[in-house]
Design an enzyme around this catalytic site. Structure first.
Site, PDB file in Angstrom:
ATOM      1  CG  MET A   1     100.177 -11.780  -9.959  1.00  0.00           C
ATOM      2  SD  MET A   1     101.425 -12.235 -11.175  1.00  0.00           S
ATOM      3  CE  MET A   1     101.616 -13.993 -10.855  1.00  0.00           C
ATOM      4  CG  HIS A   2     103.036 -12.790  -5.555  1.00  0.00           C
ATOM      5  ND1 HIS A   2     103.341 -13.931  -6.268  1.00  0.00           N
ATOM      6  CD2 HIS A   2     103.622 -11.764  -6.228  1.00  0.00           C
ATOM      7  CE1 HIS A   2     104.089 -13.606  -7.317  1.00  0.00           C
ATOM      8  NE2 HIS A   2     104.265 -12.312  -7.318  1.00  0.00           N
TER       9      HIS A   2
ATOM     10  CG  ASP B   1      99.565  -7.513 -11.566  1.00  0.00           C
ATOM     11  OD1 ASP B   1     100.312  -8.509 -11.652  1.00  0.00           O
ATOM     12  OD2 ASP B   1      99.711  -6.638 -10.692  1.00  0.00           O
TER      13      ASP B   1
END
EC number: 2.7.1.17
Length: 488
Positions: free
Chosen positions: A79-80, A236
């Site tokens: 992520m991110h 995830d």
């Protein structure tokens, strides 16, 4: 067959499951991380795509019939990550990852501009999130920033390569700070505060929605039928939850992967940014989750083994378990990549405290295992403070292979833990399930069932009591060093 693709930090994994959720084949291709400056962490998006192609090529080589029977694809990913594309959809620079800590000052600026952002975005402003990275880029790389046509997350760059579509879904968008978590739509104020316009963000869908079809030339390459769909997928953490059936209120798990999480599903949006928890939209409609996020997990063990010149981690763990008699005299702070819950400190770093001339490598490894367990216990206390509990979390991820480590975590946390069958399958397995849901429109509960429990590991409460003074010392050491971690 259903194909799940997980764009991890250390590898891309492709996994095929059948209609009974049985894993038929899987393939991994490793990735490397670049750290060009202190606190920076980057990867090239083209490396993700190359690794994705290689992993599916491996499946075709080893299981051509199974791969050819693929009916739907689901995506998962770290992520991110700020993946920046120009007008031709080419990456402008390496993606800035989840464990990058450069944008601390920009977090403060974002908080000043939007003081209530944590209540809307479900989490306190942290450098690893996507939004402050864009503010950093605008200040430090204005030429790059001016050329940004689209901002994507890692798995969504793979979607673009597979289908030509620019789409993300709720659970991954949740980690950008741009999502209004409760209403499950983009927050224009947060987007504008990051210097972006709404047309630079991808379309939003649910993780179980169809987002496009695989390109014809790729279907030919992998001998798939034309028209194979690609589902929204998930970040995830959410796909890990889908994989272990954490889809109902109170379901939860502990992930021991590169990073670590304690995840608990929720039927409502329950923001608690003051506890440094992540309250995010789930990858299935009308569901959310609360999560304590640790930036360090099983990667600490891999790091220690490499540092000590130990190539066989299983043998190293066996030796460590054999000599384990009591809590280690060495205390390890596992903050190799900074920390989120419960510190929100991108500058925190790993520390061995208490080394002596009699310290052995097994004692150091034991302290690493204990340090990660202490960090999990510290994070669990924030969930409990928010009124969030999970009666029997399962443990997933690479660290779940070690029963010794899970027992140690149970002893330190004082919590029963479950070992699942196939616990190391992780997010790619959940992504494949989301592909199935997008295609068949079955009920979530029918597809996302919990795996069988191999064993319930009960905490030894005598050991729990023994560990409490060490846990208190662990917390005092971090408190004493926090100001020393901050760069001058």
């Amino acid at each position: 067959m259903f194909l799940g693709i997980d764009v991890g930090t250390s590898a891309v994994k492709a996994l095929l499951i059948d209609d009974n959720s049985v894993t038929i084949a899987e393939a991994d291709v490793p990735l490397s991380v670049s750290n060009p400056h202190p606190f920076w962490s980057e990867q090239n998006p083209t490396d993700w795509w190359n690794a994705t192609c290689q992993s599916i090529d491996k499946l075709k080589s080893e299981n051509p019939v199974a791969l050819a029977a693929t009916r739907a694809i689901g995506l998962s990913g770290q992520m991110h990550g700020a993946t920046l594309l120009d007008a031709n959809d080419a990456p402008l620079r390496p993606a800035i990852l989840w464990n990058d800590g450069r944008a601390k000052a920009e977090c403060d600026e974002l908080d000043a501009a939007l003081p209530d952002l944590g209540q809307t975005a479900g989490v306190a402003t942290m450098p690893g999130m996507t939004a402050p990275k864009l503010i950093w880029l605008q200040k430090h790389e204005p030429d790059v920033f001016a050329k940004i046509k689209t901002v994507l997350l890692p798995k969504d760059f793979i979607r673009l390569c597979l289908t030509g579509e620019k789409v993300t879904e709720m659970s991954d968008a949740a980690g950008t700070l741009w999502l209004d978590e409760e209403s499950r739509c983009w927050n224009p104020a947060a987007v504008a505060a990051s210097g972006l316009s709404m047309d630079q963000l991808p379309k939003l869908v649910e993780g179980s929605s169809v987002t496009g079809k695989i390109r014809r030339e790729l279907a030919t390459r992998w001998n798939m039928k034309p028209g194979v769909i690609v589902a929204g997928g998930g970040g995830d953490a959410a796909t890990g939850g889908i994989g272990v059936g954490a889809v109902r209120h109170g379901d939860g798990f502990i992930s021991l992967g590169t990073s670590s999480q304690i995840f608990v599903a929720s039927d409502k949006y329950r923001p608690r940014p003051e506890e440094l928890l992540h309250s995010f939209a789930h990858a299935i409609p009308a569901q959310w989750f609360q999560m304590a996020v640790l930036l360090n997990g099983a990667s600490c063990l891999s790091w220690a083994a490499n540092l000590l010149g130990e190539k066989d981690i299983s043998a190293l763990l066996a030796r460590t378990e054999h000599q384990h008699r009591a809590p280690s005299d060495v205390i390890f702070l596992p903050y190799l990549n900074g920390e989120r819950t419960p510190h929100n400190d991108p500058y925190a770093r790993g520390v061995f405290f208490g080394l002596g001339s009699d310290t052995t490598r097994e004692m150091m490894v034991q302290s690493v295992l204990e340090g990660v367990a202490f960090a999990l216990s510290d994070a669990q206390s924030r969930l409990h403070a928010a009124g969030t509990h999970c009666d029997l979390p399962g443990v997933i991820g690479g660290g779940a292979r070690s029963r010794y480590w899970i027992q140690l975590i149970a002893n330190i946390m004082g919590t029963p833990l479950a070992r699942y069958e196939g616990a190391t399958k992780g997010p790619a397995f959940g992504a494949a399930r989301l592909g199935r849901l997008a295609l068949t429109k079955e009920a979530v509960e029918d597809v996302c069932q919990k795996p069988a429990i191999d064993e319930v590991i009960e905490p030894d409460m005598a050991h729990y009591t023994t560990y409490q003074p060490r846990f208190a010392k662990f917390k005092r050491i971090y408190s004493a060093l926090r100001e020393e971690f901050t760069p001058t």
